[in-house]
Write an enzyme that holds these catalytic residues in place. Structure first.
Site, PDB file in Angstrom:
ATOM      1  N   THR A 291       0.855  -1.184   0.000  1.00 55.97           N
ATOM      2  CA  THR A 291       0.000   0.000   0.000  1.00 55.97           C
ATOM      3  C   THR A 291       0.890   1.231   0.000  1.00 55.97           C
ATOM      4  O   THR A 291       1.972   1.229   0.586  1.00 55.97           O
ATOM      5  CB  THR A 291      -1.024  -0.013   1.167  1.00 55.97           C
ATOM      6  OG1 THR A 291      -2.059   0.933   0.879  1.00 55.97           O
ATOM      7  CG2 THR A 291      -0.394   0.322   2.507  1.00 55.97           C
TER       8      THR A 291
ATOM      9  N   CYS B 123      -3.089   7.241   8.234  1.00 55.05           N
ATOM     10  CA  CYS B 123      -3.649   5.893   8.115  1.00 55.05           C
ATOM     11  C   CYS B 123      -2.635   4.863   8.634  1.00 55.05           C
ATOM     12  O   CYS B 123      -1.441   5.134   8.694  1.00 55.05           O
ATOM     13  CB  CYS B 123      -3.963   5.567   6.660  1.00 55.05           C
ATOM     14  SG  CYS B 123      -5.164   6.680   5.907  1.00 55.05           S
TER      15      CYS B 123
ATOM     16  N   HIS C 105      -5.636  -1.003   4.858  1.00 58.52           N
ATOM     17  CA  HIS C 105      -5.197   0.398   4.911  1.00 58.52           C
ATOM     18  C   HIS C 105      -6.274   1.162   5.698  1.00 58.52           C
ATOM     19  O   HIS C 105      -7.257   1.626   5.140  1.00 58.52           O
ATOM     20  CB  HIS C 105      -5.061   0.912   3.474  1.00 58.52           C
ATOM     21  CG  HIS C 105      -4.520   2.294   3.334  1.00 58.52           C
ATOM     22  ND1 HIS C 105      -3.535   2.619   2.426  1.00 58.52           N
ATOM     23  CD2 HIS C 105      -4.828   3.456   3.947  1.00 58.52           C
ATOM     24  CE1 HIS C 105      -3.279   3.919   2.496  1.00 58.52           C
ATOM     25  NE2 HIS C 105      -4.047   4.446   3.406  1.00 58.52           N
TER      26      HIS C 105
END
Lengths: 210, 162
Positions: B23, B29, B46
């Site tokens: 990711t 995040c 995520h």
């Protein structure tokens, strides 16, 4: 946030906000740099979180950004974002031809301060015209800067929206050097909070339920 | 040919060798990886927000919240044949991308995401093997289920492996 209630008239209104706001900001930028700066027709899109980072060249693309919160009648987030090499050029020009490096921790306090000031002036002029146009009372927070991955930066502006939706309405205005119109120099992103849309449309006499 | 499985923002996915899972641009995040190194399967989420409980929306995107993502990843791995006792975790992210003088709750979202992920791992009895959290840099992460290594790239601090 119910996107089905938003029709093309609403989107036109948002586009006009981008047009007027970014127009003022581009003029301010032009004055600061003493050269012509043009902007593209703003795009208003209902897009997924994933797509928003594609607008700035991908999630990992390194950008220089100024972020501020809009507080007042129609809260939201605002970003002024530049590809790193464009930001170096812009700040170099502003600092009297100095060679500016923003990556690898080489930036000085002066450079960051200059970036913050540019962001402050540009987003301030964007926001003032947005406020004048809608009659809404809107104030900017103190701007914050970050030089990092576009995805990491933009996702911060999606937090308010993410609590209610998987999509965001983004008012994006790209600006360019007038001599090289194909070359995008940077972006203004306006990301109103979900509850702000009804307030904006009401203020302009086109409520969302009609 | 091995492939890189992509996990988008608020997304969730599984991987097994020879593929890796990745990711990009994690800011506040948190990237959560659950893996069974015996069975060599792994999953990544995520995560954007700490809790789904506060959300009034009817349909919830399970990858978006720490609580739903950790639980969903766990269930997905079990379904794929992972042993409940073999599941371990690695996490990265939870930065504060912008420094503000006024400390509103939204500004602290990175640390809150990390706390919530840890809490839900704890609920499920999943050991947290390694983490790289906090700071103020964005991260891109890639996990290899073959050797359970998590490669973390940042803009200014280079690459590290946990």
């Amino acid at each position: 946030m119910d996107f089905t209630k938003i029709n093309h008239i609403h989107l036109d209104i948002l586009r006009e906000i981008g047009n007027i706001g970014a127009g003022h900001a581009a003029t301010a930028l032009s004055t600061m740099l003493n050269k012509a700066v043009d902007m593209k027709v703003p795009s208003v899109k209902v897009i997924s979180f994933e797509e928003i980072t594609e607008m700035v060249g991908g999630s990992e693309n390194i950008v220089a950004s100024v972020f501020l919160r809009i507080v007042g009648d129609a809260p939201g987030c605002m970003f002024f974002m530049l590809p790193i090499e464009q930001a170096e050029k812009l700040l170099g020009d502003l600092l009297g031809g100095e060679v500016v490096q923003l990556t690898e921790g080489l930036h000085s306090e002066m450079t960051i301060s200059a970036l913050q000031e540019v962001g402050n002036i540009l987003s301030g002029s964007y926001l003032t015209s947005f406020s004048d146009f809608t009659g809404l009372s809107l104030q900017p927070s103190v701007p914050a800067t970050s030089i990092d991955m576009a995805g990491a930066i933009l996702s911060f502006g999606l937090l308010e929206i993410s609590a209610v939706s998987d999509f965001a309405i983004v008012i994006d205005t790209a600006f360019t050097d007038i001599k090289r119109l194909d070359e995008v120099k940077g972006h203004f992103f306006l990301l109103p909070d979900p509850e702000s849309f009804a307030k904006i449309f009401n203020a302009l006499g086109v409520p969302m339920d009609e | 040919m091995s492939e890189i499985i992509k996990v988008g923002i608020a997304d969730i996915n599984l991987v097994s060798p020879p593929d890796t899972i990745r990711t990009t641009g994690l800011g506040s995040c948190v990237g959560v990886i659950l893996y069974d190194d015996g069975k060599r399967i792994a999953g990544m989420a995520h995560v954007m927000l700490p809790e789904s409980a506060l959300i009034k929306s009817s349909s919830i995107n399970i990858g978006k919240f720490a609580d739903t993502a950790v639980n969903a990843l766990y269930d997905m791995l079990i379904k794929k044949g992972a042993a409940a006792k073999g599941i371990k975790a690695k996490i990265a992210g939870g930065a504060q991308m912008f420094q503000f003088s006024s400390g509103s709750e939204m500004m602290r979202i990175g640390p809150r995401n990390v706390e919530s992920v840890k809490l839900h791992l704890n609920h499920l009895g999943i050991p947290l093997i390694a983490s790289d959290v906090g700071g103020n840099s964005g991260r891109t992460i890639e996990f290899n289920p073959l050797n359970s290594q998590l490669i973390i790239k940042t803009v200014n601090k280079g690459t590290k492996i946990i």
